[in-house]
Design a protein around this motif. Sequence first.
Motif, PDB file in Angstrom:
ATOM      1  N   ASP A 195       0.331  -0.994  -0.298  1.00  0.00           N
ATOM      2  CA  ASP A 195      -0.272  -0.035   0.150  1.00  0.00           C
ATOM      3  C   ASP A 195       1.215   1.062   0.182  1.00  0.00           C
ATOM      4  OD1 ASP A 195      -2.272  -1.920   0.123  1.00  0.00           O
ATOM      5  OD2 ASP A 195      -3.249  -1.464   2.074  1.00  0.00           O
ATOM      6  N   GLU A 196       1.642   0.976   0.352  1.00  0.00           N
ATOM      7  CA  GLU A 196       2.821   2.083   0.318  1.00  0.00           C
ATOM      8  C   GLU A 196       3.489   2.734  -0.750  1.00  0.00           C
ATOM      9  OE1 GLU A 196       4.700   5.720   3.138  1.00  0.00           O
ATOM     10  OE2 GLU A 196       2.523   4.202   2.891  1.00  0.00           O
ATOM     11  N   ASN A 197       4.238   1.408  -0.827  1.00  0.00           N
ATOM     12  CA  ASN A 197       5.103   1.670  -1.831  1.00  0.00           C
ATOM     13  C   ASN A 197       5.092   1.112  -3.799  1.00  0.00           C
ATOM     14  OD1 ASN A 197       7.658   2.375  -0.661  1.00  0.00           O
ATOM     15  ND2 ASN A 197       5.897   0.366   0.583  1.00  0.00           N
ATOM     16  N   CYS A 198       4.124   0.452  -3.589  1.00  0.00           N
ATOM     17  CA  CYS A 198       4.051  -0.389  -4.863  1.00  0.00           C
ATOM     18  C   CYS A 198       2.167   0.343  -5.668  1.00  0.00           C
ATOM     19  CB  CYS A 198       3.443  -1.539  -4.469  1.00  0.00           C
ATOM     20  SG  CYS A 198       4.819  -2.464  -3.669  1.00  0.00           S
ATOM     21  N   ALA A 199       1.471   1.570  -4.851  1.00  0.00           N
ATOM     22  CA  ALA A 199       0.235   1.558  -6.091  1.00  0.00           C
ATOM     23  C   ALA A 199       0.333   2.074  -7.026  1.00  0.00           C
ATOM     24  CB  ALA A 199      -0.183   2.888  -5.459  1.00  0.00           C
ATOM     25  N   VAL A 200      -0.385   2.208  -8.433  1.00  0.00           N
ATOM     26  CA  VAL A 200      -0.736   2.251  -9.333  1.00  0.00           C
ATOM     27  C   VAL A 200       1.105   3.880  -9.440  1.00  0.00           C
ATOM     28  CG1 VAL A 200      -1.403   3.087 -11.377  1.00  0.00           C
ATOM     29  CG2 VAL A 200      -2.704   1.812  -9.950  1.00  0.00           C
TER      30      VAL A 200
END
Length: 656
Positions: free
Chosen positions: A426-431
């Motif tokens: 959630d913190e590093n792999c959003a679109v």
Amino acid sequence: MTGRDRRRNAQPNAAMYVGYADDDEDVESIMAKFKAIEDAKGAKGGGDGGSGGDGVSDGKELTEEELIRATGARAPPKERVDYSAQLGHGNRANRKGEVVVAGTVELVPGHVPPEEIDPADAKDAADRLRAGEGFALEEQEKCDVGSGNDARDPASGLPSSGIVPGVDVAMVNLKGFDAHTREKIAENMPHAVAEHDVDEFIDLVSQTMRLDAVAGADPSLESAAKTIAESKTATPAHRACAKALVKLCAKDPKEFKAKSKGVGLVVIRDGGIPRGEYLGAYCGELYPAWRWFEKEAAAQAVRRDVKRDDEVPTFYNAAVERDLHDPRGYDVLFIDGAVKGSVLTRASHSCQPNAEMRVRIREGKYSVEMVTTREVRTGEEICWDYRCQTDSEKEMRRAICLCGSKNCRVSYLHYNGESELAAFADENCAVLHDAARLLTSCVDADALRLPDPPGKGTPGKGTPGKRGGHGGKRADDHWKSALIAAGVRADDEGMLAGLPQWARKFASKCVATAHEEKKFLTHSLYESAKRRAREAIEAARAEVAEYETDPESWLKRAGRNATPPTVPREPSDADLRADARAEASGIHAARVQSLAVTIDKVRRVLAVQTPGGDAEKPAAGVDVSAAPPPLRLLNDEASAAHLAAYGARLPPPRHS
């Protein structure tokens, strides 16, 4: 009757047909064949389309031959050996290298190319199984030191022949029961019977059901209980439990019912199979990753279109990975044993397995093999732990395990959607994170002149920033370091072979992110495990206090056969940290495998999009190294023109 029930009753052949659908068929063609099935059923039953006006099936199911004639599907080989025929002493099934058909699987002695892919792609997949020259796996080298050229696991060459259907094992349709049913059986056994005797009895029920299946009888709970109750060799405790189970099955047949678990392997060899014995290689149709997932997506679309997308897929496949330390670099391929495969593709899952998979290099190529981890007695089923994971809690809850073991985990899928795993993503792999990685891979990173994000690193430590922030080196000079650290080759070997530089840069950023996730999870999983262990001990102490205060009330609530509670030993800090490292490493390995699959898909798409490329042509051998990047950096003038063109396409604003 609900619409869902009507669809279920009206489409009994639909799910059966999915196995006959050509892998490259479009959905319209497949649905037309479903219509042909219903028309054939109508003609067979003399009705209209095989169902009444309310859509209820008339029960006139098609035979396999009628199904093939109706759809024009590819027929399986004519010469067929039924599962039950394997229990005899015929020699045909024992000839090494000869194709034997058993039920719906064609038994093959080694990997075979899938019929639907181009021979060039099939040859490329087979070549990717080849190990680097002189490379030996660490576990295989240990075997050479510990036991020499052991016939069961030689350091070089081939092991002894594996198990043979009809001689060592019987391939039969089996039934099993879930953890809930086992718990209900245990709760309703006579109070005078000790807990360990109850456990032994339930295991005996499972074994009796398997032997009933081998003998051709119905492997039900009730029939197994009756057999034990009438057995002269059963202990008094087991006979008492058997009589109680017979009554339970008669009183509540829905609650105490065995469910089909498909074809399994029951040991019929006299004396059983000893620990550490080589069972054979896991073989089937060998797929490159891009085609395997293309096929899976098509199958999922079919299940969705026939309203069967809520089913949990069966597992007849395995991944074979080229080792990270192999001179040829890491790579991954997929073995599909659903239609053509070795006997081991029919080994079932168990939460208490007696066999395991191992990877070896045999005659210069990678091989997935199965070996027993303990003695497997006659009448036992050969089982291994699938170790499959899902990030869908719904799918995990549907995947009910029927191994019936005392240590059953309820589901045969591991759920990896816990907060620890989701927090980093959630913190590093959003679109937008992925878009930024792709953009910095497609253009000169120094040209972006990105400022350092607040609190996210400093210049000189890998964060794209102003020129000079890397100690005088260009930002693009560092993209290979993450790949090298992860053991992924950056040259024309391994999973990045033949790719353009922008794709390799993007892969390096993904690998670096996976490495950061591994470090994050190693800490967070340790902290979570330590917290859960502390909470479990506190709950156990409360349970012990309740028992000591009023044992009668506790037994009434927990059941007369319940074991008095105890406080578990607190796990050591070293064990908790080791477990966290192992779990984080497993997740990291899964991330690298997923990346390899994605890269293989990218290579396929680029091959199709090259001048003269075509989806019908093989991807192997196509040069994609000069493929242009999907993104390019616009200057101020081009950006203004792009925004103006986009604005012109927008509808005019509405005035109130």
